[in-house]
Design a protein around this motif. Structure first.
Motif, PDB file in Angstrom:
ATOM      1  N   UNK A 126       0.811  -1.224   0.000  1.00  0.00           N
ATOM      2  CA  UNK A 126       0.000   0.000   0.000  1.00  0.00           C
ATOM      3  C   UNK A 126       0.842   1.271   0.000  1.00  0.00           C
ATOM      4  N   UNK A 127       2.138   1.137   0.175  1.00  0.00           N
ATOM      5  CA  UNK A 127       2.994   2.324   0.120  1.00  0.00           C
ATOM      6  C   UNK A 127       3.499   2.602  -1.290  1.00  0.00           C
ATOM      7  N   UNK A 128       3.251   1.707  -2.223  1.00  0.00           N
ATOM      8  CA  UNK A 128       3.800   1.854  -3.569  1.00  0.00           C
ATOM      9  C   UNK A 128       2.927   2.788  -4.405  1.00  0.00           C
ATOM     10  N   UNK A 129       3.536   3.836  -4.950  1.00  0.00           N
ATOM     11  CA  UNK A 129       2.813   4.761  -5.804  1.00  0.00           C
ATOM     12  C   UNK A 129       2.861   4.302  -7.257  1.00  0.00           C
ATOM     13  N   UNK A 130       4.034   3.949  -7.695  1.00  0.00           N
ATOM     14  CA  UNK A 130       4.163   3.425  -9.057  1.00  0.00           C
ATOM     15  C   UNK A 130       5.426   2.589  -9.185  1.00  0.00           C
ATOM     16  N   UNK A 131       5.459   1.818 -10.288  1.00  0.00           N
ATOM     17  CA  UNK A 131       6.590   0.939 -10.578  1.00  0.00           C
ATOM     18  C   UNK A 131       7.062   1.253 -11.984  1.00  0.00           C
ATOM     19  N   UNK A 132       8.346   1.454 -12.129  1.00  0.00           N
ATOM     20  CA  UNK A 132       8.882   1.817 -13.442  1.00  0.00           C
ATOM     21  C   UNK A 132       8.676   0.702 -14.452  1.00  0.00           C
ATOM     22  N   UNK A 133       8.300   1.099 -15.674  1.00  0.00           N
ATOM     23  CA  UNK A 133       8.099   0.129 -16.745  1.00  0.00           C
ATOM     24  C   UNK A 133       9.404  -0.207 -17.442  1.00  0.00           C
ATOM     25  N   UNK A 134      10.349   0.726 -17.364  1.00  0.00           N
ATOM     26  CA  UNK A 134      11.629   0.507 -18.038  1.00  0.00           C
ATOM     27  C   UNK A 134      12.755   0.699 -17.029  1.00  0.00           C
ATOM     28  N   UNK A 135      13.878   0.028 -17.253  1.00  0.00           N
ATOM     29  CA  UNK A 135      14.987   0.167 -16.305  1.00  0.00           C
ATOM     30  C   UNK A 135      15.587   1.565 -16.342  1.00  0.00           C
ATOM     31  N   UNK A 136      16.136   1.947 -15.216  1.00  0.00           N
ATOM     32  CA  UNK A 136      16.751   3.260 -15.074  1.00  0.00           C
ATOM     33  C   UNK A 136      17.954   3.393 -15.996  1.00  0.00           C
ATOM     34  N   UNK A 137      18.037   4.526 -16.656  1.00  0.00           N
ATOM     35  CA  UNK A 137      19.245   4.875 -17.388  1.00  0.00           C
ATOM     36  C   UNK A 137      19.397   6.378 -17.361  1.00  0.00           C
ATOM     37  N   UNK A 138      20.490   6.868 -16.823  1.00  0.00           N
ATOM     38  CA  UNK A 138      20.696   8.303 -16.793  1.00  0.00           C
ATOM     39  C   UNK A 138      21.982   8.702 -17.493  1.00  0.00           C
ATOM     40  N   UNK A 139      22.778   7.720 -17.915  1.00  0.00           N
ATOM     41  CA  UNK A 139      23.980   8.016 -18.679  1.00  0.00           C
ATOM     42  C   UNK A 139      25.193   8.343 -17.835  1.00  0.00           C
ATOM     43  N   UNK A 140      25.005   8.447 -16.534  1.00  0.00           N
ATOM     44  CA  UNK A 140      26.156   8.763 -15.698  1.00  0.00           C
ATOM     45  C   UNK A 140      27.038   7.534 -15.519  1.00  0.00           C
ATOM     46  N   UNK A 141      28.329   7.742 -15.657  1.00  0.00           N
ATOM     47  CA  UNK A 141      29.250   6.625 -15.707  1.00  0.00           C
ATOM     48  C   UNK A 141      29.244   5.794 -14.439  1.00  0.00           C
ATOM     49  N   UNK A 142      29.136   6.464 -13.300  1.00  0.00           N
ATOM     50  CA  UNK A 142      29.230   5.734 -12.033  1.00  0.00           C
ATOM     51  C   UNK A 142      27.857   5.473 -11.425  1.00  0.00           C
ATOM     52  N   UNK A 143      26.831   5.503 -12.238  1.00  0.00           N
ATOM     53  CA  UNK A 143      25.488   5.261 -11.724  1.00  0.00           C
ATOM     54  C   UNK A 143      25.371   3.814 -11.238  1.00  0.00           C
ATOM     55  N   UNK A 144      24.925   3.651 -10.006  1.00  0.00           N
ATOM     56  CA  UNK A 144      24.784   2.298  -9.477  1.00  0.00           C
ATOM     57  C   UNK A 144      23.369   1.771  -9.681  1.00  0.00           C
TER      58      UNK A 144
END
Ligand SMILES: [Zn+2]
Length: 78
Positions: free
Chosen positions: A15-33
């Motif tokens: 019940x705490x979940x507002x939404x779930x991403x449909x696609x994986x995260x990508x921001x282009x930052x080299x050290x993005x974990x």
């Protein structure tokens, strides 16, 4: 059924979940974990990051939960 779903070593109440991403995260930052992980947005502006299996499990649980027992539906008069 449980209303908790394990994501990133945290038990997240559905019940705490507002939404779930449909696609994986990508921001282009080299050290993005978070690259390749799916954001799951919670109330209060918090997010947790799920791998694909966790994301799929979360969606399954949300679908099952919303169709069944859960929070009482008291606000039907809008
Ligand atoms: Zn990033």
């Amino acid at each position: 059924m449980s209303i908790l779903c394990l994501v990133d070593d945290k038990q997240i109440p559905l019940y705490r979940v507002m939404w779930v991403a449909a696609t994986p995260h990508f921001c282009g930052e080299e050290d993005c974990v978070r690259e390749g992980y799916y954001e799951i947005r919670l109330e209060q502006g918090e997010s947790v990051w799920a791998n694909q299996k966790e994301r799929d499990d979360m969606i399954k649980m949300l679908e099952a939960w919303q169709g069944g027992e859960g929070l009482p539906e008291e606000e039907e008069d809008w």
